[in-house]
Design an enzyme around this catalytic site. Structure first.
Site, PDB file in Angstrom:
ATOM      1  NE  ARG A   1      25.486  63.463  37.564  1.00 36.47           N
ATOM      2  CZ  ARG A   1      25.039  63.258  36.334  1.00 36.47           C
ATOM      3  NH1 ARG A   1      25.689  63.730  35.294  1.00 36.47           N
ATOM      4  NH2 ARG A   1      23.936  62.582  36.142  1.00 36.47           N
TER       5      ARG A   1
ATOM      6  CG  ASP B   1      24.279  60.575  33.011  1.00 37.21           C
ATOM      7  OD1 ASP B   1      23.943  61.717  33.350  1.00 37.21           O
ATOM      8  OD2 ASP B   1      24.876  60.307  31.937  1.00 37.21           O
TER       9      ASP B   1
ATOM     10  CE  LYS C   1      25.229  69.183  30.133  1.00 36.38           C
ATOM     11  NZ  LYS C   1      26.117  68.035  30.407  1.00 36.38           N
TER      12      LYS C   1
ATOM     13  CG  ASP D   1      28.149  58.890  30.126  1.00 37.54           C
ATOM     14  OD1 ASP D   1      27.422  59.441  30.989  1.00 37.54           O
ATOM     15  OD2 ASP D   1      28.567  59.481  29.108  1.00 37.54           O
TER      16      ASP D   1
ATOM     17  CG  MET E   1      29.910  64.561  29.687  1.00 43.92           C
ATOM     18  SD  MET E   1      29.109  65.959  28.841  1.00 43.92           S
ATOM     19  CE  MET E   1      30.017  65.970  27.282  1.00 43.92           C
TER      20      MET E   1
ATOM     21  CB  ALA F   1      23.583  63.052  27.487  1.00 44.82           C
TER      22      ALA F   1
ATOM     23  CB  ALA G   1      33.834  69.729  24.734  1.00 44.68           C
TER      24      ALA G   1
ATOM     25  CG  HIS H   1      30.589  70.846  31.088  1.00 41.49           C
ATOM     26  ND1 HIS H   1      30.014  69.659  30.728  1.00 41.49           N
ATOM     27  CD2 HIS H   1      31.724  70.941  30.341  1.00 41.49           C
ATOM     28  CE1 HIS H   1      30.762  69.067  29.807  1.00 41.49           C
ATOM     29  NE2 HIS H   1      31.818  69.829  29.565  1.00 41.49           N
TER      30      HIS H   1
END
Ligand SMILES: *Cc1c(COP(=O)(O)O)cnc(C)c1O
Length: 608
Positions: A146, A8, A49, A172, A45, A10, A41, A52
């Site tokens: 995802r 991944d 986006k 992460d 993750m 970030a 927020a 998200h």
């Protein structure tokens, strides 16, 4: 072996703590007068986006309309684009990990929650900072982000890979783990600097050791619950993970077990174990009942019951001998191999009233000798025979012994462990009182479950005969039949589901006849092939079963032979004969004439 690692971006390889998107979301919502916390927020993750943004919106107490969501997203994009290049610093140990993986020929792929437009800013900056994967896919390039698996698939397509088990995904966030799970590749969660952890490096370094432990524990628990295959602190541990996965892959490399149980099974049989059930659940009990009736119908009719029993085959043999035959009733055990001897040991330990008649281990049970003995000892009530003596592969004359039992009015019990399901046995026609077998021989199920098929009449009058509580067939019968498929004690639920599937496979193949034909073809290919190489079977053809064959070892060294064959993917069996050096090859299980031919070719190629 692992061929690709997919990182991944970030929070995993760049941007410690994944701050770029968090800040942009907080500020993007704030511009519309909506206050969100950084925890909000962070929670979704890893998603694309826009998804998200919607996920954060769904957490708000006051719902917001689609128009506002799109505005927030637009704000988010603008803020992110302005700031994103400042969040491309490469995390610790990443460069070293990439070098080490490349040295092993492992490709580095990547997936992200950023769009390809955002990645257009990230890629050159990360490269300038020293990190450049071999491939990068953004969600908009494959239509979905995802937890869908398409970005991973696109990496696999790029690297020419077909097996997701050769791919590791490192991320992460929980969305990373979910993505790996849906692609069925290995998943690794990284704790330090992760979005899940949620600290900047400076914040994290201010924590006390106790706080650090607590926070790491929290992240570990959430990765664990998400089903991560491995959880690491940082990238310096990745190589160890790859080694461990490779070790597992090597261990799982499919070899053919040419042993008479446990044996090679179909993956559908193993897959059937993947759901957990509880012993007293009705759905599960119905499956148990269907297994019992299907087994019964393979050899008998409704006058017979199939009594399932936890344990290996010997447990069923012992239960049969010790809970159907009363202590004062005399049994005659017919012995021409190890399994006959095992029954003698069982009878002896249980202080049963027994006699044994021993034959040479390379010869079948001789009915004439049995008859002589029956004439002499009229108090014998039970005859006990091993149908296929797996020690040598001899098939004993079941029908003749059954006729003898009829003629002298004896009850016949059979250890049909290694023949049931592949040799036709008509219990009613042969008047067999009981028969023992297990899931992991010709039914091609998994070890841990055995059964006795017995005349209901015989079982019903055996109350209180057994001196063993757990091996008491009568009690087990009551529980299974009157309890509607309920095991008395913890049922081997997963093994039973596997047996259900194995019985379905048996049917699918064409039933007992088709299975016996395949085994016969296996046997023929094996014996003809090895004979041509001068490796000869020791049992005469007319008494040789098509289950397992004993060969003369001759000049061969068994240990060498075993290891040579194992390296080529075949597991064989040592011989069990007392006087001659032999080895055995089983041809039951999910193996075919082509496998037997491959085995013979291996003997040939290695001049074994
Ligand atoms: C496999 C087998 C058994 C049972 O052996 P376990 O090791 O208990 O599974 C009993 N009799 C025969 C003839 C067998 O082949």
């Amino acid at each position: 072996m692992i061929k690709a690692v997919i990182f991944d971006w970030a929070g995993t390889t760049i941007d410690y703590g994944s701050f770029a998107p968090v800040k942009a979301f907080i500020d993007g919502f704030a511009l519309e007068g909506i206050k969100i916390t950084s925890a909000m927020a962070r929670k979704p993750m890893g998603l694309l986006k826009i998804d998200h943004t919607r996920a954060i919106a769904s957490m708000l107490n006051k719902p917001i309309d689609e128009e506002t969501i799109l505005k927030v997203y637009q704000n988010f994009e603008e803020i992110l684009f302005k700031d994103i290049e400042n969040h491309c610093e490469v995390k610790e140990h990443v460069k070293e990990a990439v070098i080490a993986l490349h040295q092993r020929g492992i490709k580095i792929g990547s997936t992200t929650g950023y769009t390809s437009q955002m990645m257009a800013s990230v890629l050159p900056k990360a490269k300038a900072n020293g990190y450049q994967p071999d491939f990068c896919v953004a969600p908009d390039e494959v239509g979905k982000g995802r937890p869908f698996p398409y970005m991973i698939w696109e990496n696999m397509r790029h690297f020419n890979l077909s097996d997701p088990r050769e791919v590791v995904k490192v991320g992460d966030t929980l969305a990373d783990i979910a993505e790996a799970k849906s692609a069925n590749c290995w998943s690794v969660g990284i704790i330090l600097g992760s979005s899940e952890l949620g600290y900047s490096k400076e914040e994290f370094e201010k924590l006390t050791p106790q706080e650090i432990d607590n926070e790491k524990e929290r992240v570990r628990a959430s990765f664990y619950q998400a089903g991560a295959d491995y959880i690491i602190d940082d990238m310096s541990e990745l190589l160890k993970v790859i080694d461990d996965i490779n070790r597992k892959l090597k261990l799982n490399k499919s070899h053919k077990l040419l042993t008479p149980g446990p044996l090679t099974t179909k993956s559908a049989v193993k897959q059937a174990m993947l759901t957990d059930h509880c012993t007293w659940d009705d759905e599960y009990k119905n499956i148990t009942k269907s297994v019992m009736s299907d087994i019964t119908s393979l050899a008998a009719n409704d006058d017979y019951a199939t009594i399932l029993l936890q344990g290996s085959g010997s447990y069923a043999v012992e239960a049969m001998l010790c809970s159907l035959i009363k202590d004062d009733e005399k049994m005659l055990l017919l012995v021409n191999g190890e399994y006959g001897k095992r029954m003698v040991q069982i009878a002896k330990d249980a202080k049963k009233n027994y006699m044994s008649l021993e034959f040479k281990e390379t010869e079948a049970v001789d009915v004439m000798k049995v008859e002589e003995l029956l004439k002499e000892h009229t108090d014998i009530k039970y005859l006990v025979l091993v149908h296929c003596e797996t020690t040598t592969g001899i098939i004993n004359p079941l029908e003749e012994v059954a006729n003898l039992a009829k003629k002298y009015n004896k009850e016949l019990l059979v250890d049909a462990m290694s023949s049931f399901g592949a040799y036709p046995i008509d219990m009613a026609a042969l008047n067999i009182s009981a028969l023992a077998s297990s899931a992991n021989k010709c039914l091609e199920g998994l070890p841990g479950l055995a059964f006795v098929i017995a005349k209901k009449q015989l079982v019903e009058k055996s109350k209180g005969v057994s001196k063993s509580h757990s091996l008491d067939l009568y009690d087990q019968y009551l529980s299974l039949y009157e309890g509607g498929g309920k095991f008395r004690f913890t049922s081997p639920t997963n093994i039973l589901l596997a047996l259900r599937q194995a019985l379905d496979e048996h049917k699918k193949e064409g039933g007992l006849i088709a299975r016996s034909k395949r085994y016969q073809a296996n046997h023929k290919t094996l014996v003809e092939g090895l004979s041509k190489l001068g490796i000869m079977p020791i049992i005469k053809e007319d008494i040789q079963s098509y289950i397992i064959t004993t060969f003369l070892l001759g000049e061969l060294d068994f240990n060498k032979l075993y290891h040579n064959l194992k390296n080529q993917g075949f597991i064989i069996y040592p011989g069990k004969l007392t006087k001659i050096s032999t080895f055995r090859i089983g041809n039951i299980g999910n193996v075919y004439p082509s496998d037997m031919k491959a085995l013979v070719d291996t003997f040939k190629a290695n001049s074994l």
